[in-house]
Design a protein around this motif. Structure first.
Motif, PDB file in Angstrom:
ATOM      1  N   CYS A 256      -2.483  -4.138 -16.675  1.00 59.60           N
ATOM      2  CA  CYS A 256      -2.352  -2.679 -16.784  1.00 59.60           C
ATOM      3  C   CYS A 256      -3.584  -1.997 -16.196  1.00 59.60           C
ATOM      4  O   CYS A 256      -3.473  -0.994 -15.470  1.00 59.60           O
ATOM      5  CB  CYS A 256      -2.189  -2.269 -18.252  1.00 59.60           C
ATOM      6  SG  CYS A 256      -0.551  -2.565 -18.939  1.00 59.60           S
ATOM      7  N   TYR A 259      -3.485  -2.224 -12.459  1.00 61.33           N
ATOM      8  CA  TYR A 259      -2.436  -1.413 -11.852  1.00 61.33           C
ATOM      9  C   TYR A 259      -2.765   0.070 -11.884  1.00 61.33           C
ATOM     10  O   TYR A 259      -2.273   0.836 -11.066  1.00 61.33           O
ATOM     11  CB  TYR A 259      -1.090  -1.692 -12.537  1.00 61.33           C
ATOM     12  CG  TYR A 259       0.088  -1.335 -11.668  1.00 61.33           C
ATOM     13  CD1 TYR A 259       0.261  -1.943 -10.430  1.00 61.33           C
ATOM     14  CD2 TYR A 259       1.030  -0.398 -12.078  1.00 61.33           C
ATOM     15  CE1 TYR A 259       1.335  -1.620  -9.614  1.00 61.33           C
ATOM     16  CE2 TYR A 259       2.111  -0.077 -11.278  1.00 61.33           C
ATOM     17  CZ  TYR A 259       2.261  -0.686 -10.060  1.00 61.33           C
ATOM     18  OH  TYR A 259       3.326  -0.358  -9.253  1.00 61.33           O
ATOM     19  N   THR A 262      -4.458   0.453  -8.601  1.00 69.44           N
ATOM     20  CA  THR A 262      -3.642   0.400  -7.383  1.00 69.44           C
ATOM     21  C   THR A 262      -2.581   1.492  -7.391  1.00 69.44           C
ATOM     22  O   THR A 262      -2.676   2.473  -6.665  1.00 69.44           O
ATOM     23  CB  THR A 262      -2.998  -0.988  -7.221  1.00 69.44           C
ATOM     24  OG1 THR A 262      -2.228  -1.319  -8.394  1.00 69.44           O
ATOM     25  CG2 THR A 262      -4.060  -2.049  -6.991  1.00 69.44           C
ATOM     26  N   THR A 317      -5.776  -8.764  -4.043  1.00 73.95           N
ATOM     27  CA  THR A 317      -6.129  -7.664  -4.938  1.00 73.95           C
ATOM     28  C   THR A 317      -7.634  -7.437  -4.981  1.00 73.95           C
ATOM     29  O   THR A 317      -8.108  -6.293  -4.951  1.00 73.95           O
ATOM     30  CB  THR A 317      -5.600  -7.943  -6.362  1.00 73.95           C
ATOM     31  OG1 THR A 317      -4.171  -8.071  -6.324  1.00 73.95           O
ATOM     32  CG2 THR A 317      -5.967  -6.829  -7.318  1.00 73.95           C
ATOM     33  N   ASN A 359      -0.623  -2.440  -4.685  1.00 70.64           N
ATOM     34  CA  ASN A 359       0.593  -2.334  -5.495  1.00 70.64           C
ATOM     35  C   ASN A 359       1.444  -3.587  -5.346  1.00 70.64           C
ATOM     36  O   ASN A 359       1.966  -4.125  -6.324  1.00 70.64           O
ATOM     37  CB  ASN A 359       1.407  -1.113  -5.065  1.00 70.64           C
ATOM     38  CG  ASN A 359       0.783   0.195  -5.487  1.00 70.64           C
ATOM     39  OD1 ASN A 359      -0.021   0.234  -6.403  1.00 70.64           O
ATOM     40  ND2 ASN A 359       1.145   1.268  -4.809  1.00 70.64           N
ATOM     41  N   THR A 362      -0.552  -6.835  -6.946  1.00 67.47           N
ATOM     42  CA  THR A 362      -0.601  -6.913  -8.403  1.00 67.47           C
ATOM     43  C   THR A 362       0.769  -7.239  -8.996  1.00 67.47           C
ATOM     44  O   THR A 362       0.869  -8.020  -9.952  1.00 67.47           O
ATOM     45  CB  THR A 362      -1.126  -5.595  -9.016  1.00 67.47           C
ATOM     46  OG1 THR A 362      -0.431  -4.493  -8.425  1.00 67.47           O
ATOM     47  CG2 THR A 362      -2.610  -5.433  -8.787  1.00 67.47           C
ATOM     48  N   PHE A 363       1.823  -6.678  -8.425  1.00 67.36           N
ATOM     49  CA  PHE A 363       3.156  -6.967  -8.943  1.00 67.36           C
ATOM     50  C   PHE A 363       3.624  -8.369  -8.565  1.00 67.36           C
ATOM     51  O   PHE A 363       4.538  -8.895  -9.198  1.00 67.36           O
ATOM     52  CB  PHE A 363       4.153  -5.905  -8.471  1.00 67.36           C
ATOM     53  CG  PHE A 363       4.408  -4.846  -9.510  1.00 67.36           C
ATOM     54  CD1 PHE A 363       3.407  -4.466 -10.378  1.00 67.36           C
ATOM     55  CD2 PHE A 363       5.643  -4.240  -9.626  1.00 67.36           C
ATOM     56  CE1 PHE A 363       3.631  -3.504 -11.352  1.00 67.36           C
ATOM     57  CE2 PHE A 363       5.880  -3.274 -10.594  1.00 67.36           C
ATOM     58  CZ  PHE A 363       4.877  -2.904 -11.461  1.00 67.36           C
ATOM     59  N   SER A 404       3.159  -2.107 -17.369  1.00 68.59           N
ATOM     60  CA  SER A 404       1.974  -1.869 -16.533  1.00 68.59           C
ATOM     61  C   SER A 404       2.232  -0.718 -15.567  1.00 68.59           C
ATOM     62  O   SER A 404       1.331   0.064 -15.252  1.00 68.59           O
ATOM     63  CB  SER A 404       1.586  -3.140 -15.766  1.00 68.59           C
ATOM     64  OG  SER A 404       2.627  -3.545 -14.890  1.00 68.59           O
ATOM     65  N   GLY A 405       3.501  -0.604 -15.114  1.00 71.45           N
ATOM     66  CA  GLY A 405       3.856   0.538 -14.282  1.00 71.45           C
ATOM     67  C   GLY A 405       3.699   1.842 -15.029  1.00 71.45           C
ATOM     68  O   GLY A 405       3.322   2.865 -14.456  1.00 71.45           O
ATOM     69  N   GLY A 408      -0.156   2.378 -15.452  1.00 74.39           N
ATOM     70  CA  GLY A 408      -0.715   2.706 -14.139  1.00 74.39           C
ATOM     71  C   GLY A 408      -0.398   4.117 -13.702  1.00 74.39           C
ATOM     72  O   GLY A 408      -1.210   4.771 -13.033  1.00 74.39           O
TER      73      GLY A 408
END
Length: 460
Positions: A256, A259, A262, A317, A359, A362-363, A404-405, A408
Motif C-alpha cells: 500500500c 502504491y 506510484t 520499482t 504502477n 508494483t501490481f 492497495s489501489g 494509493g
C-alpha cells in the motif's frame, strides 16, 4: 451462454490453452473500456475546474484545487469497500452495476454546469460523486486478477489498468473539444457561455454542460456489454471475513505504501497538472498540454507490467522511485525557478512515464508475493494443499490489489491539496515537491530491503 464459470483453473496449462485463455481475454477486453470510462468520470473536475471562471463561476485557486482533489478522496474511500465486493457479488454483476453508477455524476454535472449561479456546495457534492469512478478501479483489478495465471498477471493487470488509465488522458483531450460546440443541441447542452479570450482578443462560445453529458451514451453501452459479455467465477466467491485476513499480512501494508508512491503520484499529478500549469505558467494554453502527461503515464503502465514479468517487479520499482526523486530535483524544480515551460513539461511527462512503469511493476509484485507466501506455508503437504494454497493466494492477492489501489488513490487527494497549500502559504509549489522527494526515498528503502536486495525476505 452461462455467465457463471463452475470450473476455473488458469494454472492448468491444458485448461488454459483449450478454453481459459479465450474466456479470460474476453472478460479483459470488456473490462478495459468500463474502467476507462470510470477514470474519465473520476478525473472530470481536473478539466472542468480550469474552465469554471470562463463560465462565470467565481472561486479562489485554493477552492479550485480542492474541487480537483475531492473526487480522489471519495474515490479512494470507495475503493476500500469495492476491493472486497467482487468475490461477494461476482465480477460480471458488479462491473455492470458499478459502471452504470457513473451515470449519476455525469448527468448531475451536465445540469449543474449550465448555470453559473450553482453554489459551491453543490459542486462539492458532484465532485464527491465523481469518486464512484475511482472506486471502480479496485473491483476491476480484483476481478481481472482471478482470470489469469501467475505468469500472465503482470500483462493482464497492466493492460486493464494501463489502457483503463487512458481515461485520464481521454478526459483531458475530449472535454475541451466537446465544450466548444453544442453537440447535443440547446435543449440538452443549454444556451452556452460567451467568453472573451484575452490572449487572442476573440469572443468564444462554449457549453460546459457537455463535459458531463458526453459520457452518458458510452456508459450505457459499456454497462450492457459487461452484463451480457462477462463472467462470474464460482471458485472466486468469498465473504468479507474470508478476505479480511489481508489486514494481518505485513506485505499488504508495505505494498500500500509503495502504491501511494506510484499510482498515488499518477492520479494526483493528473488531477493537479492542468491547475498547476495555469497557476505557474498563466501565459500557456492549458488545453494543449494537460492531456500529454496522463497519456504518457497510462501508456507506460502495460510496459511496466510486461517488463516486470521479464526483469522482476521489485527491481523495476526500486529504480522507478530513484528516477522520480531525481526528476523532481533536477528537472521540475529548476524549471519552475527559471520559468522554463518546455523543461517543466518534458520533466513532468517523464514523471508520468515513471509513475506508469511503477504502477505496472508494483501490481506485478503483489500476486507473486502472496502466492509465494502461501506456497511456502504449505511446503511438503502434497498437491491438494498446494492447489488450495494457490486458490487462497488468488483471493488474497485480488483483495490486496483492490485495497492497495484504494490506499494509493489517496495520493490523488493529497497531491493537489499539497500544491494548493504550498502555493497558498509560500506562493510556490516547492514545499510540496520537496515533500514528494522525501516520500520517494522512503519507498526506495522499503523496496530494496524487503523485495529487491540479495537475500530479501520476499524477492519478486
Amino acid at each position: 451462454m452461462s455467465h457463471v464459470l463452475s470450473r476455473w483453473e488458469p494454472e492448468d496449462g491444458h485448461f488454459w490453452s483449450k478454453e481459459g485463455s479465450s474466456i479470460a481475454n474476453r472478460n479483459l477486453w470488456i473490462s478495459i473500456p468500463c474502467l476507462m470510462l470510470a477514470f474519465s468520470v473520476w478525473m472530470l473536475w481536473s478539466v472542468v475546474a480550469a474552465n469554471l471562471d470562463k463560465a462565470g463561476f467565481k472561486f479562489t485557486k485554493d477552492q479550485l484545487f480542492f474541487l480537483t482533489a475531492l473526487p480522489a478522496l471519495s474515490g479512494a474511500s470507495l475503493r476500500i469497500f469495492y476491493s472486497f465486493l467482487v468475490p461477494v457479488f461476482g465480477g460480471r454483476r458488479f462491473t455492470a452495476i458499478s459502471t452504470a453508477s457513473l451515470l449519476i455524476p455525469a448527468i448531475g454535472m451536465g445540469f449543474a454546469l449550465q448555470d453559473p449561479t450553482t453554489n459551491y456546495s453543490t459542486l462539492l457534492i458532484l465532485a464527491l460523486l465523481c469518486g464512484l469512478g475511482g472506486g471502480n478501479f479496485s473491483s476491476s483489478m480484483a476481478n481481472i486478477s482471478f482470470f489469469f495465471p501467475k505468469s500472465k498477471k503482470g500483462y493482464a493487470t497492466g493492460m486493464n489498468a494501463g489502457i483503463g488509465n487512458l481515461g485520464v488522458s481521454v478526459v483531458q483531450f475530449v472535454v475541451p473539444m466537446v465544450i466548444s460546440s453544442a453537440v447535443f443541441g440547446a435543449a440538452i447542452s443549454g444556451d452556452g457561455f460567451l467568453y472573451h479570450n484575452v490572449k487572442n482578443n476573440t469572443d468564444v462560445m462554449f457549453w460546459l454542460a457537455n463535459a458531463g453529458f458526453i459520457w452518458v451514451p458510452f456508459i450505457l453501452a459499456a454497462t450492457v456489454a459487461a452484463w451480457f459479455g462477462m463472467n462470474d467465477i464460482a471458485s472466486a466467491k468469498a465473504s468479507f471475513s474470508d478476505q479480511a485476513i489481508i489486514f494481518r499480512r505485513k506485505h499488504n501494508w508495505l505494498m500500500c505504501w509503495l502504491y501511494i508512491g506510484t499510482f498515488g503520484s499518477f492520479i494526483g499529478f493528473s488531477a493537479a497538472f492542468a491547475m498547476l500549469i495555469k497557476a505557474q505558467f498563466p501565459e500557456v494554453d492549458v488545453a494543449k498540454f494537460a492531456f500529454l502527461g496522463p497519456l504518457a503515464g497510462a501508456l507506460a503502465r502495460p510496459i511496466g507490467g510486461i517488463l516486470s514479468d521479464k526483469l522482476g517487479g521489485a527491481r523495476l520499482t526500486f529504480w522507478v522511485f530513484a528516477a522520480m526523486a531525481t526528476t523532481i530535483a533536477l528537472g521540475i524544480l529548476p524549471a519552475l525557478h527559471a520559468h522554463q515551460f518546455s523543461v517543466f513539461l518534458i520533466s513532468f511527462i517523464g514523471m508520468f512515464i515513471l509513475t506508469g512503469l511503477g504502477n505496472g511493476s508494483t501490481f506485478c509484485m503483489i500476486p507473486i508475493i502472496f502466492q509465494t507466501e502461501r506456497e511456502r506455508a504449505c511446503s511438503g503437504q502434497g498437491d491438494a494443499a498446494l492447489k488450495q494454497a494457490r486458490l487462497d493466494a488468488a483471493k488474497e492477492s485480488a483483495a490486496v490489489l483492490g485495497f492497495s489501489g484504494a490506499i494509493g488513490a489517496y495520493g490523488g487527494f493529497f497531491i493537489p491539496q499539497g500544491f494548493g497549500t504550498s502555493i497558498k502559504i509560500t506562493g510556490a509549489p516547492d514545499m510540496a515537491l520537496y515533500t514528494f522527494i522525501g516520500f520517494y526515498v522512503s519507498c526506495m528503502v522499503i523496496t530494496w530491503w524487503f523485495y529487491s536486495r540479495k537475500k530479501a525476505e520476499m524477492p519478486c
